[in-house]
Design a protein around this motif. Structure first.
Motif, PDB file in Angstrom:
ATOM      1  N   ILE A 273      10.787   6.050  -0.130  1.00 12.04           N
ATOM      2  CA  ILE A 273      10.049   7.112  -1.142  1.00 12.04           C
ATOM      3  C   ILE A 273       9.375   6.123  -2.176  1.00 12.04           C
ATOM      4  CG2 ILE A 273      10.868   8.452  -3.070  1.00 12.04           C
ATOM      5  CD1 ILE A 273      11.268   9.746  -0.404  1.00 12.04           C
ATOM      6  N   GLU A 274       9.721   4.983  -2.282  1.00 12.57           N
ATOM      7  CA  GLU A 274       8.858   3.953  -3.301  1.00 12.57           C
ATOM      8  C   GLU A 274       7.317   3.804  -2.673  1.00 12.57           C
ATOM      9  OE1 GLU A 274      11.371   1.182  -0.641  1.00 12.57           O
ATOM     10  OE2 GLU A 274      11.614   3.016  -1.782  1.00 12.57           O
ATOM     11  N   ARG A 275       7.198   4.173  -1.510  1.00 12.26           N
ATOM     12  CA  ARG A 275       5.732   4.069  -1.122  1.00 12.26           C
ATOM     13  C   ARG A 275       5.055   5.484  -1.227  1.00 12.26           C
ATOM     14  NH1 ARG A 275       5.083  -0.286   3.701  1.00 12.26           N
ATOM     15  NH2 ARG A 275       2.833  -0.011   2.843  1.00 12.26           N
ATOM     16  N   ILE A 276       5.606   6.356  -1.652  1.00  9.85           N
ATOM     17  CA  ILE A 276       4.909   7.720  -1.819  1.00  9.85           C
ATOM     18  C   ILE A 276       4.439   7.784  -3.264  1.00  9.85           C
ATOM     19  CG2 ILE A 276       5.086  10.202  -1.960  1.00  9.85           C
ATOM     20  CD1 ILE A 276       7.181  10.068   0.469  1.00  9.85           C
TER      21      ILE A 276
ATOM     22  N   ASP B  32       3.714  14.057 -13.617  1.00  7.21           N
ATOM     23  CA  ASP B  32       4.238  15.204 -12.850  1.00  7.21           C
ATOM     24  C   ASP B  32       4.267  15.139 -11.381  1.00  7.21           C
ATOM     25  OD1 ASP B  32       4.971  16.206 -15.519  1.00  7.21           O
ATOM     26  OD2 ASP B  32       3.192  17.222 -15.631  1.00  7.21           O
ATOM     27  N   ILE B  33       2.951  14.894 -10.941  1.00 11.23           N
ATOM     28  CA  ILE B  33       2.653  15.196  -9.571  1.00 11.23           C
ATOM     29  C   ILE B  33       3.328  13.924  -8.943  1.00 11.23           C
ATOM     30  CG2 ILE B  33       0.788  14.611  -7.890  1.00 11.23           C
ATOM     31  CD1 ILE B  33       0.660  17.236  -9.515  1.00 11.23           C
ATOM     32  N   ARG B  34       3.519  12.735  -9.325  1.00  6.96           N
ATOM     33  CA  ARG B  34       4.037  11.438  -8.782  1.00  6.96           C
ATOM     34  C   ARG B  34       5.709  11.817  -8.704  1.00  6.96           C
ATOM     35  NH1 ARG B  34       2.751   8.457 -12.333  1.00  6.96           N
ATOM     36  NH2 ARG B  34       1.010   7.475 -11.113  1.00  6.96           N
ATOM     37  N   GLN B  35       6.553  12.384  -9.506  1.00  7.87           N
ATOM     38  CA  GLN B  35       7.627  12.666  -9.379  1.00  7.87           C
ATOM     39  C   GLN B  35       7.844  13.786  -8.620  1.00  7.87           C
ATOM     40  OE1 GLN B  35       9.850  10.662 -10.851  1.00  7.87           O
ATOM     41  NE2 GLN B  35       8.375   9.194 -11.442  1.00  7.87           N
ATOM     42  N   ALA B  36       7.024  14.751  -8.493  1.00  9.06           N
ATOM     43  CA  ALA B  36       7.198  15.973  -7.483  1.00  9.06           C
ATOM     44  C   ALA B  36       7.070  15.458  -5.976  1.00  9.06           C
ATOM     45  CB  ALA B  36       6.053  17.114  -7.844  1.00  9.06           C
TER      46      ALA B  36
ATOM     47  N   GLY C  90       9.556  14.285  -0.923  1.00 11.40           N
ATOM     48  CA  GLY C  90       9.769  13.295   0.203  1.00 11.40           C
ATOM     49  C   GLY C  90      11.289  13.135   0.470  1.00 11.40           C
ATOM     50  N   LYS C  91      11.987  12.981  -0.629  1.00 10.85           N
ATOM     51  CA  LYS C  91      13.325  12.944  -0.324  1.00 10.85           C
ATOM     52  C   LYS C  91      14.205  14.244   0.258  1.00 10.85           C
ATOM     53  CE  LYS C  91      14.281   9.863  -4.422  1.00 10.85           C
ATOM     54  NZ  LYS C  91      14.904   9.953  -5.754  1.00 10.85           N
TER      55      LYS C  91
ATOM     56  N   LYS D   9       0.627  -1.223  -0.104  1.00 10.82           N
ATOM     57  CA  LYS D   9       0.028   0.025  -0.090  1.00 10.82           C
ATOM     58  C   LYS D   9       0.937   1.334   0.107  1.00 10.82           C
ATOM     59  CE  LYS D   9      -4.046  -1.996   0.287  1.00 10.82           C
ATOM     60  NZ  LYS D   9      -5.146  -2.101  -0.644  1.00 10.82           N
ATOM     61  N   LYS D  10       0.399   2.350  -0.619  1.00 13.90           N
ATOM     62  CA  LYS D  10       0.861   3.569  -0.719  1.00 13.90           C
ATOM     63  C   LYS D  10       0.539   4.419   0.893  1.00 13.90           C
ATOM     64  CE  LYS D  10       2.648   2.753  -4.855  1.00 13.90           C
ATOM     65  NZ  LYS D  10       4.068   2.326  -4.760  1.00 13.90           N
ATOM     66  N   LEU D  11       1.742   5.008   1.201  1.00 11.97           N
ATOM     67  CA  LEU D  11       1.504   5.401   2.551  1.00 11.97           C
ATOM     68  C   LEU D  11       1.037   7.032   2.329  1.00 11.97           C
ATOM     69  CD1 LEU D  11       4.586   3.956   4.475  1.00 11.97           C
ATOM     70  CD2 LEU D  11       2.259   3.512   4.638  1.00 11.97           C
ATOM     71  N   PRO D  12       0.192   7.570   3.353  1.00 10.61           N
ATOM     72  CA  PRO D  12      -0.050   8.827   3.525  1.00 10.61           C
ATOM     73  C   PRO D  12       1.140   9.841   3.825  1.00 10.61           C
ATOM     74  CG  PRO D  12      -1.020   7.716   5.544  1.00 10.61           C
ATOM     75  CD  PRO D  12      -0.201   6.582   4.705  1.00 10.61           C
ATOM     76  N   ILE D  13       1.119  11.096   3.410  1.00 11.31           N
ATOM     77  CA  ILE D  13       2.046  12.139   3.482  1.00 11.31           C
ATOM     78  C   ILE D  13       1.280  13.163   4.735  1.00 11.31           C
ATOM     79  CG2 ILE D  13       3.347  11.575   1.660  1.00 11.31           C
ATOM     80  CD1 ILE D  13       2.025  13.957   0.295  1.00 11.31           C
ATOM     81  N   GLU D  14       2.280  14.009   5.029  1.00 11.31           N
ATOM     82  CA  GLU D  14       1.803  15.013   5.725  1.00 11.31           C
ATOM     83  C   GLU D  14       1.569  16.379   4.782  1.00 11.31           C
ATOM     84  OE1 GLU D  14       3.322  15.489   9.754  1.00 11.31           O
ATOM     85  OE2 GLU D  14       4.937  14.280   9.357  1.00 11.31           O
TER      86      GLU D  14
END
Length: 343
Positions: free
Chosen positions: A297-300, A276-280, A285-286, A116-121
């Motif tokens: 990072i792979e889970r963002i 574009d959004i994915r890479q940004a 995240g990095k 699963k992809k993880l939530p971000i702040e």
């Protein structure tokens, strides 16, 4: 309805493949009881399921159990429509015949665990939006920053605010357009009043709330409006971000059917796409040391914005029911985003 069209096309594809599969075997594709014994029915259906699993009717790569089940379901429903009998199921039951049931159980055991992809702040969309405040920032950077803020707070799906790199007309979700945006300003009496589309730049930027109208989204939501009020910040605010998107597009075009992902550079129109959004997001995240917080990072990914917004609401004390309504989830799947690791 895009979703119905996509499902219909998939079912039609598997029915065609099923007929081609049965022909050299000399088997009636309808598997009529009068012409096909149970052993033959089980053997042919199992063989078709195995071939589907290997990706013979797709891209040549092994596919998941869910996709195999969809193929068998498509065949069974097509036969049932013609004959009134579904030979893939036990008579009078919704359960697959035993050989297929056992095969599917084996496939499920072999399937790799879903990552699963993880939530971000909120720090990631704010970080990306900060590029728009810098001198010499590009229209693309400003658009990406504003769109991530909007997506986080409005709990948007990726297809609602970006343009897919490869257009798929069968998808139901429609990109929000300029025409779908409405701004409101609070009067001296405390009541919100709608701002006209030709309101001045100053009036639009001073809006107190904004509404996005759903045209046709995933899960069948149509004609529903989602609203957000300003959060008190003069820049890192979903309403302010939406006003910036609206004004940028209005300054360059009078076409209100343009998506909110549109941006202009030297008079030429471009669109922010999902990649574009994915890479940004991964870049931010990095930069913000997310791996040190336990989030690789792979889970963002693009889902992380919507999940992050839901998670933030939970940490702010909103009920599960309120979050489900805000995010337009039909089921409780959103709960997988609600975790304490970001608290």
């Amino acid at each position: 309805n895009g979703r119905v069209a996509s499902t219909t096309d998939t079912k039609a594809k598997y029915w065609r493949e099923w007929q081609k599969y049965c022909e050299p075997l000399g088997v009636d594709p309808h598997l009529a009881k009068e012409t096909t014994c149970f052993q033959t029915r089980a053997r042919v259906l199992s063989g078709f399921a195995a071939r589907t699993r290997r990706g013979a009717f797709g891209r040549g790569r092994q596919i998941g159990t869910g996709s195999v089940a969809s193929a068998i379901t498509a065949v069974g429903q097509a036969i049932s429509l013609d004959t009134g009998v579904n030979p893939t199921k036990n008579e009078g039951s919704k359960q697959l015949i035993y050989p297929l049931h056992v095969m599917m159980a084996g496939f499920r055991k072999e399937d790799p665990a879903t990552v699963k992809k993880l939530p971000i702040e909120v720090d990631i969309p704010e970080y990306l939006a900060s590029f728009g405040k810098r001198n010499g920032s590009s229209a693309r950077d400003r658009a990406i920053g504003d769109l991530t803020l909007i997506a986080f707070y409005f709990l948007l799906r990726i297809g609602e605010y970006t343009m897919k790199r490869h257009r798929n007309e069968s998808k139901q979700t429609v990109n929000f357009r300029v025409a779908d945006i409405t701004f409101f300003k609070r009067g001296e009496d405390g009541k919100l009043r709608q701002l006209p589309r030709n309101a001045s730049k100053e009036e639009i930027l001073a809006a107190d709330s904004a509404t996005l109208r759903l045209t046709n989204q995933k899960n069948g939501w149509k004609g529903v409006c989602i609203n957000h009020h300003v959060n008190g910040d003069s820049y890192y605010c979903p309403v302010k971000a939406l006003t910036r998107r609206f004004l940028h597009i209005r300054d360059h075009s009078g076409d209100t059917d343009l998506g909110i992902c549109a941006y202009f550079n030297n008079g030429t129109k471009y669109d922010v796409n999902d990649d574009d959004i994915r890479q940004a997001l991964k870049f931010a995240g990095k930069e913000l040391n997310y791996p040190e917080r336990g989030i690789p990072i792979e889970r963002i990914d693009t889902h992380s914005l919507r999940g992050g917004g839901a998670n933030a609401l939970s940490l702010a004390g909103y009920s599960d029911r309120a979050i489900q309504k805000m995010g337009r989830w039909r089921s409780a799947t959103f709960l997988e985003y609600i975790c304490d690791q970001l608290s």
